[in-house]
Design a protein around this motif. Structure first.
Motif, mmCIF file in Angstrom:
data_model
loop_
_atom_site.group_PDB
_atom_site.id
_atom_site.type_symbol
_atom_site.label_atom_id
_atom_site.label_comp_id
_atom_site.label_asym_id
_atom_site.label_seq_id
_atom_site.Cartn_x
_atom_site.Cartn_y
_atom_site.Cartn_z
ATOM 1 N N ILE A 192 -62.992 -78.655 -1.728
ATOM 2 C CA ILE A 192 -63.762 -78.180 -2.880
ATOM 3 C C ILE A 192 -64.483 -76.887 -2.526
ATOM 4 O O ILE A 192 -64.521 -75.942 -3.323
ATOM 5 C CB ILE A 192 -64.745 -79.267 -3.360
ATOM 6 N N ALA A 193 -65.038 -76.819 -1.315
ATOM 7 C CA ALA A 193 -65.695 -75.590 -0.864
ATOM 8 C C ALA A 193 -64.685 -74.445 -0.778
ATOM 9 O O ALA A 193 -64.986 -73.319 -1.192
ATOM 10 C CB ALA A 193 -66.361 -75.819 0.491
ATOM 11 N N ASP A 194 -63.479 -74.728 -0.282
ATOM 12 C CA ASP A 194 -62.432 -73.696 -0.210
ATOM 13 C C ASP A 194 -62.063 -73.200 -1.608
ATOM 14 O O ASP A 194 -61.857 -72.006 -1.814
ATOM 15 C CB ASP A 194 -61.182 -74.229 0.489
ATOM 16 N N LEU A 195 -61.964 -74.109 -2.560
ATOM 17 C CA LEU A 195 -61.640 -73.715 -3.935
ATOM 18 C C LEU A 195 -62.725 -72.820 -4.525
ATOM 19 O O LEU A 195 -62.448 -71.968 -5.358
ATOM 20 C CB LEU A 195 -61.440 -74.948 -4.822
ATOM 21 N N GLY A 196 -63.959 -72.997 -4.062
ATOM 22 C CA GLY A 196 -65.063 -72.157 -4.503
ATOM 23 C C GLY A 196 -65.286 -70.962 -3.596
ATOM 24 O O GLY A 196 -66.281 -70.256 -3.737
ATOM 25 N N ASN A 197 -64.368 -70.753 -2.650
ATOM 26 C CA ASN A 197 -64.430 -69.623 -1.711
ATOM 27 C C ASN A 197 -65.731 -69.642 -0.901
ATOM 28 O O ASN A 197 -66.320 -68.603 -0.628
ATOM 29 C CB ASN A 197 -64.255 -68.295 -2.444
ATOM 30 N N SER A 198 -66.167 -70.833 -0.518
ATOM 31 C CA SER A 198 -67.392 -70.999 0.247
ATOM 32 C C SER A 198 -67.060 -71.316 1.699
ATOM 33 O O SER A 198 -66.223 -72.180 1.972
ATOM 34 C CB SER A 198 -68.228 -72.132 -0.358
ATOM 35 N N SER A 199 -67.720 -70.643 2.617
ATOM 36 C CA SER A 199 -67.441 -70.888 4.034
ATOM 37 C C SER A 199 -68.090 -72.182 4.526
ATOM 38 O O SER A 199 -67.664 -72.737 5.533
ATOM 39 C CB SER A 199 -67.904 -69.699 4.881
ATOM 40 N N ASN A 200 -69.107 -72.650 3.819
ATOM 41 C CA ASN A 200 -69.795 -73.877 4.216
ATOM 42 C C ASN A 200 -69.684 -74.937 3.129
ATOM 43 O O ASN A 200 -69.602 -74.618 1.949
ATOM 44 C CB ASN A 200 -71.284 -73.602 4.471
ATOM 45 N N ILE A 201 -69.733 -76.191 3.548
ATOM 46 C CA ILE A 201 -69.817 -77.290 2.585
ATOM 47 C C ILE A 201 -71.264 -77.338 2.114
ATOM 48 O O ILE A 201 -72.187 -77.495 2.915
ATOM 49 C CB ILE A 201 -69.405 -78.628 3.217
ATOM 50 N N GLU A 202 -71.458 -77.178 0.824
ATOM 51 C CA GLU A 202 -72.793 -77.195 0.247
ATOM 52 C C GLU A 202 -73.031 -78.520 -0.472
ATOM 53 O O GLU A 202 -72.112 -79.316 -0.665
ATOM 54 C CB GLU A 202 -72.956 -76.010 -0.707
ATOM 55 N N LYS A 203 -74.270 -78.722 -0.878
ATOM 56 C CA LYS A 203 -74.677 -79.982 -1.503
ATOM 57 C C LYS A 203 -73.772 -80.358 -2.672
ATOM 58 O O LYS A 203 -73.293 -81.491 -2.754
ATOM 59 C CB LYS A 203 -76.130 -79.855 -1.967
ATOM 60 N N HIS A 204 -73.495 -79.414 -3.577
ATOM 61 C CA HIS A 204 -72.694 -79.750 -4.762
ATOM 62 C C HIS A 204 -71.240 -80.057 -4.402
ATOM 63 O O HIS A 204 -70.594 -80.854 -5.072
ATOM 64 C CB HIS A 204 -72.795 -78.661 -5.839
#
Length: 164
Positions: free
Chosen positions: A141-153
């Motif tokens: 899910i973080a990858d789909l949001g282009n986020s390098s870290n796993i965030e709360k959401h």
């Protein structure tokens, strides 16, 4: 063959009549639904990564012009996420294929997320297998949001995909 069909039928339908998400059409009693959902054992259910309930659309939802992202936009997002995973693993490996050491390396959590997963483990009685599946899904899910870290959401969404 029969057992495979039974499992597929269970996964695809919320109850015997198949209308469990529509109170007007469902003919099952609460007892029937409980009995139906107990057909699969815990170890088999534990191996299913995502649980998604799909409800029947009403006429407004069907005819509404604003239906969200197009298939092309979703495809582009998925392709970018796969590129991130290819770069992360230096091959054609996906997050779902991570071993336990890779999960620990690539799915690290900040303090807030760690508290959330601790609470989920206690309250939902999660197994180690389920814990790792949640982290892999959160990483995706973080990858789909282009986020390098796993965030709360990301973590909360992954937990929400588990059958409770």
């Amino acid at each position: 063959m029969y057992n495979s069909f039974l499992i597929l039928y269970y996964i695809c339908n919320p109850c015997f009549c198949g209308n469990g998400f529509d109170e007007e059409l469902c003919t099952c009693t609460p007892y029937d639904i409980r009995r139906y959902t107990k057909k699969l054992s815990g170890p088999i259910i534990d191996r299913i990564d995502l649980y998604v309930e799909i409800y029947r659309l009403n006429d407004k939802e069907i005819l509404d012009e604003d239906r969200g992202d197009t298939s092309q936009i979703i495809r582009d997002r998925v392709m970018k996420a796969r590129e991130l995973q290819n770069m992360r693993f230096n091959n054609n490996k996906l997050n779902r294929d991570m071993n336990n050491n890779e999960v620990e390396k690539y799915c690290s959590l900040n303090n807030e997320c760690e508290q959330i997963i601790r609470t989920a483990i206690r309250n939902l009685n999660l197994s180690m297998r389920t814990y790792h599946k949640i982290l892999k899904v959160a990483r995706t899910i973080a990858d789909l949001g282009n986020s390098s870290n796993i965030e709360k959401h990301h973590l909360l969404e992954a937990i929400n995909f588990r059958k409770n």
